[in-house]
Design a protein around this motif. Structure first.
Motif, mmCIF file in Angstrom:
data_model
loop_
_atom_site.group_PDB
_atom_site.id
_atom_site.type_symbol
_atom_site.label_atom_id
_atom_site.label_comp_id
_atom_site.label_asym_id
_atom_site.label_seq_id
_atom_site.Cartn_x
_atom_site.Cartn_y
_atom_site.Cartn_z
ATOM 1 N N ALA A 62 0.829 -1.207 0.000
ATOM 2 C CA ALA A 62 0.000 0.000 0.000
ATOM 3 C C ALA A 62 0.862 1.256 0.000
ATOM 4 O O ALA A 62 0.543 2.245 -0.673
ATOM 5 N N SER A 63 1.974 1.203 0.727
ATOM 6 C CA SER A 63 2.789 2.416 0.820
ATOM 7 C C SER A 63 3.490 2.707 -0.513
ATOM 8 O O SER A 63 3.720 3.856 -0.861
ATOM 9 N N ILE A 64 3.801 1.652 -1.277
ATOM 10 C CA ILE A 64 4.386 1.878 -2.606
ATOM 11 C C ILE A 64 3.380 2.604 -3.495
ATOM 12 O O ILE A 64 3.720 3.481 -4.271
ATOM 13 N N ASP A 65 2.114 2.273 -3.304
ATOM 14 C CA ASP A 65 1.072 2.959 -4.065
ATOM 15 C C ASP A 65 0.785 4.351 -3.530
ATOM 16 O O ASP A 65 -0.168 4.999 -3.937
ATOM 17 N N GLY A 66 1.548 4.794 -2.530
ATOM 18 C CA GLY A 66 1.394 6.146 -2.014
ATOM 19 C C GLY A 66 0.387 6.280 -0.897
ATOM 20 O O GLY A 66 -0.109 7.373 -0.612
ATOM 21 N N CYS A 67 0.071 5.183 -0.239
ATOM 22 C CA CYS A 67 -0.907 5.241 0.853
ATOM 23 C C CYS A 67 -0.215 5.684 2.143
ATOM 24 O O CYS A 67 0.881 5.233 2.449
ATOM 25 N N SER A 68 -0.841 6.569 2.872
ATOM 26 C CA SER A 68 -0.244 7.008 4.140
ATOM 27 C C SER A 68 -0.627 6.027 5.242
ATOM 28 O O SER A 68 -1.579 5.256 5.095
ATOM 29 N N ASN A 69 0.105 6.072 6.353
ATOM 30 C CA ASN A 69 -0.200 5.200 7.479
ATOM 31 C C ASN A 69 -1.624 5.367 7.974
ATOM 32 O O ASN A 69 -2.328 4.410 8.261
ATOM 33 N N THR A 70 -2.044 6.614 8.099
ATOM 34 C CA THR A 70 -3.382 6.885 8.606
ATOM 35 C C THR A 70 -4.443 6.327 7.676
ATOM 36 O O THR A 70 -5.402 5.677 8.102
ATOM 37 N N LYS A 71 -4.237 6.556 6.386
ATOM 38 C CA LYS A 71 -5.232 6.084 5.426
ATOM 39 C C LYS A 71 -5.283 4.556 5.427
ATOM 40 O O LYS A 71 -6.358 3.950 5.388
ATOM 41 N N PHE A 72 -4.108 3.937 5.502
ATOM 42 C CA PHE A 72 -4.034 2.479 5.520
ATOM 43 C C PHE A 72 -4.797 1.945 6.732
ATOM 44 O O PHE A 72 -5.578 0.991 6.631
ATOM 45 N N PHE A 73 -4.592 2.599 7.863
ATOM 46 C CA PHE A 73 -5.246 2.168 9.094
ATOM 47 C C PHE A 73 -6.765 2.228 8.968
ATOM 48 O O PHE A 73 -7.473 1.276 9.281
ATOM 49 N N TRP A 74 -7.272 3.352 8.448
ATOM 50 C CA TRP A 74 -8.727 3.514 8.381
ATOM 51 C C TRP A 74 -9.354 2.672 7.279
ATOM 52 O O TRP A 74 -10.427 2.121 7.479
ATOM 53 N N SER A 75 -8.676 2.586 6.129
ATOM 54 C CA SER A 75 -9.387 1.938 5.016
ATOM 55 C C SER A 75 -9.016 0.482 4.829
ATOM 56 O O SER A 75 -9.707 -0.236 4.112
ATOM 57 N N ILE A 76 -7.931 0.016 5.437
ATOM 58 C CA ILE A 76 -7.583 -1.408 5.294
ATOM 59 C C ILE A 76 -7.645 -2.129 6.639
ATOM 60 O O ILE A 76 -8.323 -3.136 6.797
ATOM 61 N N VAL A 77 -6.924 -1.586 7.626
ATOM 62 C CA VAL A 77 -6.792 -2.322 8.890
ATOM 63 C C VAL A 77 -8.142 -2.461 9.597
ATOM 64 O O VAL A 77 -8.566 -3.567 9.937
ATOM 65 N N LEU A 78 -8.814 -1.336 9.823
ATOM 66 C CA LEU A 78 -10.061 -1.413 10.592
ATOM 67 C C LEU A 78 -11.121 -2.289 9.923
ATOM 68 O O LEU A 78 -11.719 -3.131 10.584
ATOM 69 N N PRO A 79 -11.368 -2.127 8.611
ATOM 70 C CA PRO A 79 -12.386 -3.000 8.001
ATOM 71 C C PRO A 79 -12.058 -4.481 8.109
ATOM 72 O O PRO A 79 -12.958 -5.317 8.132
ATOM 73 N N LEU A 80 -10.761 -4.814 8.184
ATOM 74 C CA LEU A 80 -10.395 -6.228 8.276
ATOM 75 C C LEU A 80 -10.418 -6.727 9.726
ATOM 76 O O LEU A 80 -10.140 -7.891 9.984
ATOM 77 N N SER A 81 -10.709 -5.836 10.654
ATOM 78 C CA SER A 81 -10.573 -6.207 12.063
ATOM 79 C C SER A 81 -11.887 -6.129 12.817
ATOM 80 O O SER A 81 -11.898 -5.896 14.020
ATOM 81 N N LYS A 82 -12.990 -6.314 12.106
ATOM 82 C CA LYS A 82 -14.279 -6.142 12.775
ATOM 83 C C LYS A 82 -14.441 -7.089 13.949
ATOM 84 O O LYS A 82 -15.001 -6.722 14.974
#
Lengths: 305, 298
Positions: free
Chosen positions: B177-197
């Motif tokens: 994700a970071s290679i695609d230019g994703c920031s840590n915050t964005k990664f957390f909200w849009s990838i981590v949280l949805p996968l951690s319900k």
């Protein structure tokens, strides 16, 4: 101190958002956990609210000495240790045995049903648990005394009797927490290699033998870890329940260090003395957990750290 | 299961018989007190008092519940408990999850130091009085904040969530994700949280149960009765035997009062525990999951 290299700095800079994520917990811990550690010094001072923690006068170990010399020191120590060790001896093995039994059940549905029932008391509050003790054990109207009367016995004043404090404390604890504590052992048992069971069966081992020689050795590391944790907490036994169950009538056995700290500190506002007693208690705890951890590491190669 | 394991010797049959019997007895021993409170709360207090209620409600009555629901302190307690549990859970879960994610990342500089910073508090603490004095100096006495902030982000919960993140969100995912230019915050909200319900559910449940059942902090830090959570009001009724006079209107004789008090006690146990006990069977799988994740050493 190792000087952070340029690479480390650039990594920290790149991850600055992650440090922002950590900021709330660091603030909460600094203020509400670490600052009170600084406040522990009032155990060695004569704390006066007007002069503050820093400005109060040093008295050295005076409060500790007062505590050791007080007429009820040995009673309190004895009550605390007896209650802790008795609850450990009786409460610790119970979930292990029940988890092994549940694990041997073949009917999945009935097993699930039993689990659902025995987990339930965990979700009852301590206040309600002690309330239930009061209504069940009431000398006039409680079902237990009705049962005793039906058997032809005399009603027993359970809650107002110092001899009953420990059994009631321990039994109600077993009732409330045994079921829920089985979860962790059931998880460990689910991880036991089935080939071991198959091999044992081939060799003609009975179920009992397989439990003894396969299941128990397999979950031993889990048992040891939980035992270390339990021993390390031996001095900090459930304050809430002891406090709720305490009355003038059972004070002789229910007065334990945590309730004494509350009584002296919050009710009698003896801040320094009470802090000293609390500090004494946590020191014993630390020594215990470090020792137990070391012994466990030597003997079973399992340890917390 | 292998066919072989199903073959039983005579001893094994006995083993099963004893096993089932003992477990059934244990199950009944756990269940009966809960069941008895329920039937007693619907029974005629005179019959409970004389010991005639055993297995079924007798002299069905809703009198206890009517008295309980007519009492304002119960409602105030309910409302306060809902408020404290709601706000406390929100803060507690947020602090925990925010802290757990960075600690789950492999290469965070200073990770070990921060873990120790958190874990030391498990072994050593300032204790009751220094904490109390701090809350007092911060003017948090008699406010909701004394109940919901000091305990936020408990070490065990942070470890449970961190272990979950480590096992379900591999670092490679973040690298991609970071290679695609994703920031840590964005990664957390849009990838981590949805996968951690599921772990979020576990945390919400842990916190709700903790706040709903907690009473000690409220006992120490609150002194305004209008701010009391339900458990403190229960304590007055169940343990200290102080039933509000409001619940006792129309009861004249002392004996009758004693009986109605008993009925009210059974009723408040049900009323206060019902929300959790009703939810619990549906939530069971999450609790179990939470304990199991937590049991993975890491």
């Amino acid at each position: 101190m190792i000087k952070p290299s340029r690479k480390t700095w650039s990594r920290m800079k790149r991850d600055y958002e992650l440090y922002l994520f950590l900021l709330p917990i660091i603030i909460v811990y600094l203020v509400f956990k670490y600052y009170p550690m600084y406040g522990v010094q009032i155990a060695f001072k004569d704390f006066s609210p007007s002069r503050g923690i820093w400005g109060s006068e040093w008295v050295g170990f005076q409060h500790f000495i007062d505590f050791f010399d007080s007429y009820n020191f040995w009673t309190i120590m004895n009550n605390t240790l007896t209650l802790s060790f008795l609850s450990l001896i009786f409460s610790f093995p119970a979930p292990i045995i029940i988890a092994i039994m549940l694990n041997q059940m073949l009917g999945k549905r009935y097993k699930k049903f039993i689990q659902t029932v025995i987990y339930a008391p965990h979700f009852i509050s301590t206040v309600v648990l002690v309330g239930m003790l009061h209504v069940f054990l009431s000398p006039n109207s409680g079902i237990v005394n009705h049962f005793i009367a039906w058997l032809g016995g005399e009603p027993i004043l359970f809650m107002a009797n110092e001899g009953w404090f420990r059994p009631l404390y321990i039994l109600s604890g077993i009732w409330q927490e045994t079921g829920f504590s089985t979860i962790i052992y059931l998880a460990a048992l689910a991880g036991v290699n089935p080939e071991l069971h198959e091999a044992a069966t081939m060799d003609g081992a009975s179920k009992w033998k397989r439990v003894w020689n396969v299941d128990i050795p397999s979950i031993l590391p889990t048992i040891v870890i939980l035992l270390i944790l339990a021993l390390g907490n031996i001095m900090s036994i459930g304050f809430e329940k002891a406090f709720l169950m305490q009355s003038d009538l059972n004070y002789a056995t229910s007065n334990i260090i945590p309730t004494y700290v509350y009584e002296m500190g919050i009710q009698k506002a003896q801040y320094s003395f009470s802090t000293a007693v609390g500090l004494f208690n946590s020191m014993i705890n630390i020594v215990l957990i470090v020792t137990v951890n070391r012994v466990a590491k030597k003997m079973t190669e399992t340890s917390l750290w | 299961m292998n066919e072989l394991l199903k073959r039983k010797s005579r001893g094994d049959v006995w083993f099963d018989v004893i096993n089932y019997t003992v477990l059934t007895v244990i199950m009944l021993l756990v269940l009966f007190p809960l069941y008895f409170v329920l039937i007693a709360s619907f029974s005629d207090p005179n019959l409970i008092y004389s010991g005639e209620v055993w297995l079924f409600p007798k002299g069905f009555t809703l009198d206890g519940y009517v008295r309980i629901f007519n009492d304002s302190s119960i409602w105030i307690g309910y409302a306060n408990s809902i408020l404290y549990a709601g706000v406390g859970t929100l803060i507690g879960v947020a602090v925990t999850v925010f802290a757990a994610y960075p600690l789950a990342r492999k290469n965070l500089v200073g990770k070990t130091f921060i873990m120790w910073f958190l874990m030391i508090t498990m072994f050593f603490s300032g204790g009751l009085i220094p904490t109390y004095l701090l809350i007092k100096d911060l003017h948090m006495l008699n406010t909701i904040w004394a109940l919901v902030i000091p305990g936020a982000g408990g070490v065990f919960n942070v470890i449970i969530v961190r272990t979950f993140f480590q096992s379900s969100i591999p670092d490679e995912m973040w690298e991609a994700a970071s290679i695609d230019g994703c920031s840590n915050t964005k990664f957390f909200w849009s990838i981590v949280l949805p996968l951690s319900k599921s772990i979020l559910a576990v945390m919400v449940l842990y916190h709700v149960v903790g706040f709903w059942n907690g009473f000690f902090d409220a006992l120490i830090y609150l002194n305004d009765e209008n701010k009391y959570p339900l458990q403190l009001i229960l304590r007055n009724i169940l343990v200290q035997n102080q039933v509000n006079s409001g619940m006792m209107v129309d009861v004249e004789s002392y004996a009758a009062k004693m009986r109605v008090t008993e009925l009210i006690k059974y009723g408040v146990i049900i009323v206060s525990s019902l929300p959790l006990l009703l939810l619990y069977p549906f939530l069971q799988k999450y609790f179990v999951k939470g304990v199991m994740i937590g049991s993975i050493k890491g």
